[in-house]
Every structure is written in structure tokens, then in C-alpha cells.
Design a protein around this motif. Structure first.
Motif, PDB file in Angstrom:
ATOM      1  N   PHE A 218     -19.076   6.855 -64.407  1.00  0.00           N
ATOM      2  CA  PHE A 218     -19.547   5.258 -63.724  1.00  0.00           C
ATOM      3  C   PHE A 218     -18.629   4.192 -63.330  1.00  0.00           C
ATOM      4  O   PHE A 218     -18.295   3.106 -62.771  1.00  0.00           O
ATOM      5  CB  PHE A 218     -21.065   5.429 -63.470  1.00  0.00           C
ATOM      6  CG  PHE A 218     -21.814   6.416 -62.973  1.00  0.00           C
ATOM      7  CD1 PHE A 218     -22.171   6.454 -62.128  1.00  0.00           C
ATOM      8  CD2 PHE A 218     -22.297   6.430 -64.618  1.00  0.00           C
ATOM      9  CE1 PHE A 218     -23.373   7.210 -61.113  1.00  0.00           C
ATOM     10  CE2 PHE A 218     -23.198   7.813 -64.077  1.00  0.00           C
ATOM     11  CZ  PHE A 218     -23.946   8.004 -62.379  1.00  0.00           C
ATOM     12  N   LEU A 219     -17.757   4.120 -64.597  1.00  0.00           N
ATOM     13  CA  LEU A 219     -17.042   2.906 -64.503  1.00  0.00           C
ATOM     14  C   LEU A 219     -15.808   3.204 -64.833  1.00  0.00           C
ATOM     15  O   LEU A 219     -15.170   2.090 -63.650  1.00  0.00           O
ATOM     16  CB  LEU A 219     -17.103   2.175 -66.506  1.00  0.00           C
ATOM     17  CG  LEU A 219     -18.934   1.949 -67.128  1.00  0.00           C
ATOM     18  CD1 LEU A 219     -18.405   2.098 -68.380  1.00  0.00           C
ATOM     19  CD2 LEU A 219     -18.820   0.800 -66.544  1.00  0.00           C
ATOM     20  N   THR A 220     -15.325   4.228 -64.781  1.00  0.00           N
ATOM     21  CA  THR A 220     -13.834   4.610 -64.504  1.00  0.00           C
ATOM     22  C   THR A 220     -13.322   4.812 -63.295  1.00  0.00           C
ATOM     23  O   THR A 220     -12.493   4.865 -62.423  1.00  0.00           O
ATOM     24  CB  THR A 220     -13.041   5.533 -64.842  1.00  0.00           C
ATOM     25  OG1 THR A 220     -13.905   6.723 -65.662  1.00  0.00           O
ATOM     26  CG2 THR A 220     -13.334   4.743 -66.539  1.00  0.00           C
ATOM     27  N   ASN A 221     -14.718   5.643 -62.363  1.00  0.00           N
ATOM     28  CA  ASN A 221     -14.932   6.028 -60.924  1.00  0.00           C
ATOM     29  C   ASN A 221     -15.767   5.901 -60.545  1.00  0.00           C
ATOM     30  O   ASN A 221     -16.665   6.735 -59.865  1.00  0.00           O
ATOM     31  CB  ASN A 221     -14.995   7.446 -60.907  1.00  0.00           C
ATOM     32  CG  ASN A 221     -12.794   7.626 -61.676  1.00  0.00           C
ATOM     33  OD1 ASN A 221     -12.401   7.840 -60.392  1.00  0.00           O
ATOM     34  ND2 ASN A 221     -13.517   9.328 -62.617  1.00  0.00           N
ATOM     35  N   PRO A 222     -15.636   4.436 -59.824  1.00  0.00           N
ATOM     36  CA  PRO A 222     -17.415   3.428 -59.444  1.00  0.00           C
ATOM     37  C   PRO A 222     -17.570   4.061 -58.009  1.00  0.00           C
ATOM     38  O   PRO A 222     -16.534   4.331 -57.421  1.00  0.00           O
ATOM     39  CB  PRO A 222     -16.322   2.581 -59.445  1.00  0.00           C
ATOM     40  CG  PRO A 222     -15.246   1.935 -59.751  1.00  0.00           C
ATOM     41  CD  PRO A 222     -14.484   3.356 -60.519  1.00  0.00           C
ATOM     42  N   PRO A 223     -19.029   4.228 -57.778  1.00  0.00           N
ATOM     43  CA  PRO A 223     -19.296   4.759 -56.232  1.00  0.00           C
ATOM     44  C   PRO A 223     -19.183   3.205 -55.303  1.00  0.00           C
ATOM     45  O   PRO A 223     -18.681   1.985 -56.004  1.00  0.00           O
ATOM     46  CB  PRO A 223     -21.165   4.236 -56.100  1.00  0.00           C
ATOM     47  CG  PRO A 223     -20.934   3.953 -57.951  1.00  0.00           C
ATOM     48  CD  PRO A 223     -20.155   3.446 -59.075  1.00  0.00           C
ATOM     49  N   THR A 224     -19.030   4.126 -54.659  1.00  0.00           N
ATOM     50  CA  THR A 224     -18.600   2.747 -53.084  1.00  0.00           C
ATOM     51  C   THR A 224     -19.738   1.491 -52.671  1.00  0.00           C
ATOM     52  O   THR A 224     -19.225   1.226 -51.636  1.00  0.00           O
ATOM     53  CB  THR A 224     -17.721   3.370 -52.242  1.00  0.00           C
ATOM     54  OG1 THR A 224     -19.311   4.392 -51.493  1.00  0.00           O
ATOM     55  CG2 THR A 224     -16.556   4.340 -52.600  1.00  0.00           C
ATOM     56  N   THR A 225     -21.164   2.632 -52.766  1.00  0.00           N
ATOM     57  CA  THR A 225     -22.120   1.648 -52.251  1.00  0.00           C
ATOM     58  C   THR A 225     -22.647   0.538 -52.813  1.00  0.00           C
ATOM     59  O   THR A 225     -22.920   0.854 -54.222  1.00  0.00           O
ATOM     60  CB  THR A 225     -22.986   2.959 -52.218  1.00  0.00           C
ATOM     61  OG1 THR A 225     -22.984   3.310 -53.569  1.00  0.00           O
ATOM     62  CG2 THR A 225     -22.686   4.030 -50.862  1.00  0.00           C
ATOM     63  N   PRO A 226     -22.758  -0.396 -52.781  1.00  0.00           N
ATOM     64  CA  PRO A 226     -24.034  -1.662 -54.051  1.00  0.00           C
ATOM     65  C   PRO A 226     -24.829  -0.345 -54.691  1.00  0.00           C
ATOM     66  O   PRO A 226     -24.723  -1.597 -56.044  1.00  0.00           O
ATOM     67  CB  PRO A 226     -24.797  -2.100 -52.728  1.00  0.00           C
ATOM     68  CG  PRO A 226     -23.806  -2.034 -51.291  1.00  0.00           C
ATOM     69  CD  PRO A 226     -23.648  -0.439 -51.469  1.00  0.00           C
ATOM     70  N   LEU A 227     -25.360   0.323 -54.176  1.00  0.00           N
ATOM     71  CA  LEU A 227     -26.403   0.270 -55.257  1.00  0.00           C
ATOM     72  C   LEU A 227     -26.269   2.249 -55.660  1.00  0.00           C
ATOM     73  O   LEU A 227     -26.597   2.831 -54.514  1.00  0.00           O
ATOM     74  CB  LEU A 227     -27.988   0.224 -55.043  1.00  0.00           C
ATOM     75  CG  LEU A 227     -29.400   0.144 -56.164  1.00  0.00           C
ATOM     76  CD1 LEU A 227     -29.030  -0.127 -57.475  1.00  0.00           C
ATOM     77  CD2 LEU A 227     -30.684   0.369 -55.510  1.00  0.00           C
TER      78      LEU A 227
END
Length: 261
Positions: A218-227
Motif C-alpha cells: 500500500f505504501l510503495t504502490n498506493p491506491p488512487t482513490t481517497p479511501l
């Protein structure tokens, strides 16, 4: 390279995550009451179960870091018996929920638009009576799992309501439940039940390195959505009632009141 701060980072999943990030060259600080941190990791000692203690930790983080790219909220504890904090709060709720609210709010100036906040929490997976709005301190009929259920629901709602609370923020908020992990929880449970829990965990649970790898993703390939909400990597529908925005807004109002005392 990124700057990362991990609460609950002196043991379990947090410790494994901190060690991995540090080995990759990132600057990492862990927050905990332990006197030691993984090799190459900075230690910030503090008590996250009180408003004053959490405020002091946030101030220390802000003094050390101009920017916090990754904030991982993993501090928690299982209390077999009811413990009351200096703020007259039930300890589980104070540590799992109040400290997470306060840390994020106070560290907002240090969180850039690309920041990722990961809250290791319930993600709508813990059954129980949920939040006892009229008795957050659980003065009546305290049960350990009732306390965990309440705190986990609150942590979920903090993530659910973050975007409405801060509509101009581009921070990505991730709610993540790693599910059954061999992290030594039995020591906190205590007694024969705790020993049995650890024995089962050694046989069937995931190890902390594997669990930390999911948070690392999650940190290195973070989501594009706010939540984003996840149980061991499986996405959770954000339309569930546990993420109700009205309830989340009410919780934020309660948190404002608690931390303004």
C-alpha cells in the motif's frame, strides 16, 4: 526515498515493516514504549493512550520530520480487564481510536498531497455491539472483545470520514485488517486462553513478515482513490453500513470534544 512513521512499530507487523523499509533506504521512525527499535530505525518513545502523550509524540515527529510520506497507525493492545487512562477513557478506545485521530490531525501539515495513511484496524470485520455512544468508557459490563469491537469500529469510521473532514486533502487513507497473524497476541490475552491462541497461531496464522508485505504494498504502490479498505488484501465494499458518513461525522465531533479537554 520516503519518510515513514509507524506506531506500534517496536513489535509484530510494525516492527517487520519498519525493518524492511529501513533496509530499502527509507528513513523510518517507530513509536512505542519499548526501549529498542529495529536496526537503522529511529525510536520515538511515548504513551499513545493519553491525549497529552499522543500530542507529545506528534510534536516530536513534527520536530524530526519536515515531511511524513507514510504514516502507519498500528498501535493497539488487548486488555483482559478494563483499564482507565489519565483522561478517564477506556484504554483500548484511547489507544486504537483517539490516538489515531489525534496523530493524523496534528500531523496534517507534515503530510504531503502524496502521503499515504494506513490504519491497521477492523475493516468492518469484527462482530459485536459496536460503539457504545452513551458509554464509551465501557463502565457497564466491560468485556475485552466488546472493547476491541468498539475501538475497531471507531478506527474504521475515522478512515471513512477523513475525506469529508478534509475535502481539500489528496491524502490516501487505507483501512487494513491483516486478519490472523502470528504476532504474539496470546501474551496480551494471558492465561491458558492466551497460550492456546499462540499455539494455534503458530500452526495456522500468517507470519509477521508476510503481513507486513501487504502494508508495504500500500505504501510503495498506493491506491488512487481517497479511501481503500482491505482484509488481508481482499477489497471491502465501502458502501457497507460500517462506513456510514453521518456516523463518521458524529465520531469526529466526539473526538474533537475528547481531545479538546
Amino acid at each position: 526515498m520516503a519518510n515513514a512513521v509507524i506506531t506500534g512499530g517496536t513489535n509484530g507487523i510494525g516492527k517487520a515493516l519498519a525493518a524492511r523499509l529501513a533496509s530499502e533506504g527509507h528513513r523510518v521512525a517507530v513509536v512505542g514504549r519499548s526501549p529498542t527499535a529495529p536496526k537503522g530505525v529511529e525510536l520515538i518513545r511515548g504513551d499513545l493512550s493519553t491525549v497529552a502523550g499522543t500530542t507529545a509524540v506528534a510534536d516530536e515527529v513534527a520536530a524530526r520530520f519536515d515531511v511524513v510520506d507514510h504514516l502507519v497507525l498500528g498501535a493497539g493492545r488487548f486488555n483482559p480487564r478494563r483499564v482507565v487512562t489519565a483522561d478517564d477513557l477506556e484504554h483500548t478506545f484511547a489507544l486504537h481510536a483517539v490516538s489515531r485521530f489525534l496523530l493524523v490531525e496534528r500531523l496534517l501539515p507534515a503530510l504531503p498531497t502524496t502521503a499515504v495513511v494506513v490504519s491497521v484496524c477492523g475493516v468492518a470485520g469484527l462482530r459485536g455491539p459496536g460503539i457504545q455512544w452513551n458509554d464509551l468508557a465501557l463502565t457497564s459490563k466491560y468485556r475485552p472483545f466488546r472493547a476491541v469491537s468498539q475501538a475497531a469500529r471507531a478506527a474504521d469510521l475515522l478512515g471513512a470520514g477523513f475525506a469529508d473532514r478534509h475535502p481539500n486533502s489528496a491524502i490516501r487513507y487505507v483501512l487494513h485488517n491483516p486478519m490472523f497473524v502470528n504476532s504474539g497476541l496470546g501474551t496480551q490475552v494471558g492465561g491458558l486462553r492466551g497460550k492456546a491462541l499462540d499455539a494455534v497461531a503458530r500452526l495456522f496464522a500468517r507470519n509477521v513478515t508476510d503481513a507486513a508485505a501487504q502494508v508495504h504494498q500500500f505504501l510503495t504502490n498506493p491506491p488512487t482513490t481517497p479511501l481503500t479498505a482491505s482484509r488481508a488484501g481482499t477489497p471491502i465494499n465501502l458502501n457497507r453500513p460500517e462506513f456510514d458518513q453521518t456516523t463518521a461525522a458524529h465520531l469526529y465531533t466526539v473526538m474533537d470534544s475528547i481531545t479538546a479537554r
